[in-house]
Design a protein around this motif. Structure first.
Motif, short mmCIF file in Angstrom:
data_model
loop_
_atom_site.label_atom_id
_atom_site.label_comp_id
_atom_site.label_asym_id
_atom_site.label_seq_id
_atom_site.Cartn_x
_atom_site.Cartn_y
_atom_site.Cartn_z
N ALA A 395 0.78 -1.25 0.04
CA ALA A 395 0.06 0.02 0.06
C ALA A 395 0.89 1.15 0.02
O ALA A 395 0.65 2.21 -0.73
CB ALA A 395 -0.89 0.03 1.21
N MET A 398 1.82 3.24 -3.32
CA MET A 398 1.03 4.35 -3.98
C MET A 398 1.21 5.74 -3.41
O MET A 398 0.63 6.58 -3.93
CB MET A 398 -0.32 3.95 -3.73
CG MET A 398 -0.67 2.38 -4.28
SD MET A 398 -0.82 2.32 -5.72
CE MET A 398 -2.08 3.47 -6.32
N TRP A 422 -9.30 4.19 -9.76
CA TRP A 422 -9.42 4.22 -8.33
C TRP A 422 -10.62 5.04 -8.07
O TRP A 422 -10.60 6.09 -8.29
CB TRP A 422 -8.15 4.52 -7.52
CG TRP A 422 -7.00 3.52 -7.60
CD1 TRP A 422 -6.17 3.33 -8.69
CD2 TRP A 422 -6.52 2.64 -6.80
NE1 TRP A 422 -5.00 2.41 -8.41
CE2 TRP A 422 -5.62 2.10 -7.21
CE3 TRP A 422 -7.04 2.19 -5.61
CZ2 TRP A 422 -4.83 0.90 -6.62
CZ3 TRP A 422 -6.68 1.19 -4.81
CH2 TRP A 422 -5.38 0.58 -5.38
N ALA A 424 -11.48 7.56 -5.17
CA ALA A 424 -10.70 8.72 -4.58
C ALA A 424 -11.71 9.74 -3.54
O ALA A 424 -13.00 10.15 -4.27
CB ALA A 424 -9.94 9.43 -5.42
N VAL A 438 -1.47 11.27 -5.02
CA VAL A 438 -2.02 10.59 -3.99
C VAL A 438 -1.14 10.84 -2.54
O VAL A 438 0.05 10.81 -2.37
CB VAL A 438 -1.62 9.02 -4.31
CG1 VAL A 438 -2.08 8.14 -3.18
CG2 VAL A 438 -2.32 8.55 -5.43
N ARG A 441 -4.01 6.57 1.71
CA ARG A 441 -4.97 5.52 1.14
C ARG A 441 -5.65 4.85 2.30
O ARG A 441 -5.25 4.71 3.14
CB ARG A 441 -4.01 4.32 0.55
CG ARG A 441 -4.79 3.02 0.07
CD ARG A 441 -3.80 2.21 -0.54
NE ARG A 441 -4.48 0.82 -1.14
CZ ARG A 441 -4.04 -0.17 -1.67
NH1 ARG A 441 -2.66 0.07 -1.86
NH2 ARG A 441 -4.78 -1.31 -1.70
N ASP A 442 -6.99 4.49 1.99
CA ASP A 442 -7.68 3.85 3.17
C ASP A 442 -8.25 2.61 2.53
O ASP A 442 -9.68 2.90 1.67
CB ASP A 442 -8.86 4.78 3.63
CG ASP A 442 -9.69 4.39 4.60
OD1 ASP A 442 -9.29 3.11 5.37
OD2 ASP A 442 -10.90 4.85 4.92
N THR A 445 -9.71 2.93 -1.29
CA THR A 445 -10.04 4.59 -1.65
C THR A 445 -8.85 5.26 -1.23
O THR A 445 -8.17 5.07 -0.33
CB THR A 445 -11.06 5.17 -0.72
OG1 THR A 445 -12.30 4.25 -1.02
CG2 THR A 445 -11.59 6.34 -1.00
N LEU A 446 -8.34 6.15 -2.55
CA LEU A 446 -7.19 6.99 -2.36
C LEU A 446 -7.80 8.32 -1.95
O LEU A 446 -8.76 8.76 -2.07
CB LEU A 446 -6.51 6.99 -3.67
CG LEU A 446 -6.15 5.62 -4.51
CD1 LEU A 446 -5.43 5.90 -5.76
CD2 LEU A 446 -4.93 5.01 -3.54
N LYS A 447 -6.69 8.79 -1.23
CA LYS A 447 -6.80 10.26 -0.70
C LYS A 447 -6.06 11.15 -1.49
O LYS A 447 -4.57 10.74 -1.69
CB LYS A 447 -6.56 10.63 0.68
CG LYS A 447 -7.53 9.82 1.59
CD LYS A 447 -6.95 9.98 3.10
CE LYS A 447 -7.96 9.11 4.06
NZ LYS A 447 -7.21 9.44 5.39
#
Length: 457
Positions: A395, A398, A422, A424, A438, A441-442, A445-447
């Protein structure tokens, strides 16, 4: 009348279909060779040779020896095969300059005929105690007389009950063989208790051997007409004019002899361990893992047939564990160096024997120490380099990569990142086609945040 008919029929059958006569012994002298330390490979070669000779029914088996001794278990396997043989066995210490020391002396005493070439010697049959000399003195023989073991001082006794049991058992064993073959039992006991040795001519005078012979043909000539006890029967040897058939060790015996050499076994173990560790550190290289796996299996086979100290094996396993720990939890070389030291110490005490020809050499231990140090440095270096590199898997890899907004509505949408689509979320409004980065990441789901933006969560 019926009885007369049965008798006549029996006589006619005997003349018409005579019973097969027992075939005479094959007029061959089969020659086996025992060169170097007596090991499990030697015992297998000799026992197989004796079995084959018995199946063929040859006239005589000649065991040509030049040995400094060997393992007690292998020696006893050979002696059991000689005692069980229905074919007479003649042990011949040859050529000139050869010896039948330690285990070789026992085998010579067990044979039906014992002969030595001029310029050879036998004796020094004191068993070696595990971990040191029996009498607490120098384990090495006098440098000026390498074929004779150092004798204990007069009246000196074993240091403990264990050594006394070892010596008494060896004395009883060799005296039993001497009495079986009508040889000098008193000198045999001195060979065990005092490490006494004899030259070939002195061995004849002491009635330890039957005669001296220059060649195998000379041995066959002198053995002719002698009466020996084979099993429960006395047999008069007919060895005049026998054809001599040499049976050298086959490829399997030679391979086993190499593998069961403690130095080679140790080398195979180290290559196997380091090969597998390197394969685990760099998956996909294949070659180190393949070579390491084969070497480790061969080394384990050698350990299965050699006397091994479990303390030494435990130290080697501890060293391997420390090297693996160094690779996965870098300690800047501390664990690696400790693992290398543990492997070297384990190798030094791995083989539970002081038998000549079956000990680990100091140059080999030095090579293991250098290899362990180099491997520890290599592992530490790889660990330091990996800590500086950017994460490329999982992870975390990313984080920081660039992406493009595919669609967006409010605080969420979809982005294309790393060639994938993805879901987001962002703390700032975004629009389709905008470049983002990026920042978290959760799960799936990307932040993301707008490229060049100083904020984002």
């Amino acid at each position: 009348m019926s009885r007369i008919l049965i008798l006549v029929f029996t006589l006619l059958s005997a003349f018409a279909f005579p019973l097969p006569l027992a075939s005479a012994a094959e007029r061959v002298a089969l020659v086996l060779h025992v060169n170097g330390a007596i090991s499990p490979a030697t015992a297998e070669y000799v026992t197989r040779g004796l079995k084959r000779a018995n199946e063929r029914g040859v006239a005589l088996i000649v065991l040509e020896m030049d040995t400094p001794g060997g393992l007690d278990t292998s020696m006893r396997d050979i002696i059991r095969a000689i005692l069980d043989s229905s074919v007479p066995v003649a042990s011949f210490v040859a050529p000139s300059g050869a010896r039948a020391a330690s285990a070789g002396t026992y085998i010579l005493y067990a044979s039906h005929v014992a002969a030595m070439a001029p310029g050879t010697n036998l004796g020094a049959a004191t068993p070696i105690a595990i971990g040191g000399g029996l009498f607490g003195g120098d384990e090495e023989s006098d440098k000026d007389t390498p074929d004779e073991a150092a004798k204990p001082e007069a009246g000196q006794r074993p240091a403990n009950a264990g050594e006394a049991k070892l010596i008494n058992d060896a004395v009883a064993y060799i005296r039993g063989l001497a009495e079986l073959r009508n040889r000098n039992a008193d000198w045999a006991e001195r060979a065990v208790r005092e490490a006494a040795s004899l030259s070939s001519s002195a061995a004849v005078r002491e009635k330890v051997i039957d005669f001296t012979a220059g060649t195998i043909e000379d041995l066959l000539k002198q053995a002719h007409g002698r009466t020996v006890r084979v099993g429960q029967a006395d047999i008069r040897l007919d060895t005049a004019g026998l054809a001599v058939e040499d049976v050298p060790p086959d490829w399997r015996t030679r391979l086993l002899s190499v593998i069961t050499d403690p130095n080679v076994a140790l080398l195979l173990m180290i290559v196997g361990i380091y090969g597998l560790i390197f394969e685990f550190l760099t998956p996909g290289t294949v070659l180190p893992g393949t070579i390491g796996g084969i070497s480790l299996l061969l080394g384990l086979y050698a350990l299965a047939v050699l006397p091994v100290s479990y303390a030494g094996l435990g130290l080697i396993l501890l060293g391997v564990a420390l090297l693996v720990a160094e690779a996965h939890a870098p300690s800047f070389g501390v664990l690696g160096v400790g693992g290398g030291v543990a492997i070297v110490l384990g190798a030094a005490i791995l083989f539970d024997t002081d038998v000549p020809g079956l000990e680990v050499s100091w140059p080999m231990l030095g090579g293991v120490a250098i290899a362990s140090l180099v491997f520890s440095v290599l592992v530490a270096r790889l660990a330091l380099i990996s800590r500086r590199h950017k994460v490329v898997t999982g992870a975390e890899q990313m984080l920081g990569i660039a992406g493009t907004v595919e669609s967006w509505a409010g605080a969420a949408g979809y982005v294309i990142a790393h060639g994938e689509r993805w879901k987001a979320v962002s703390t700032e409004p975004l629009s389709t086609g905008e470049d983002v980065m990026v920042v978290g990441r959760d799960g799936l789901t990307l932040k993301v945040a707008r490229r060049g933006s100083e904020t984002g969560s």
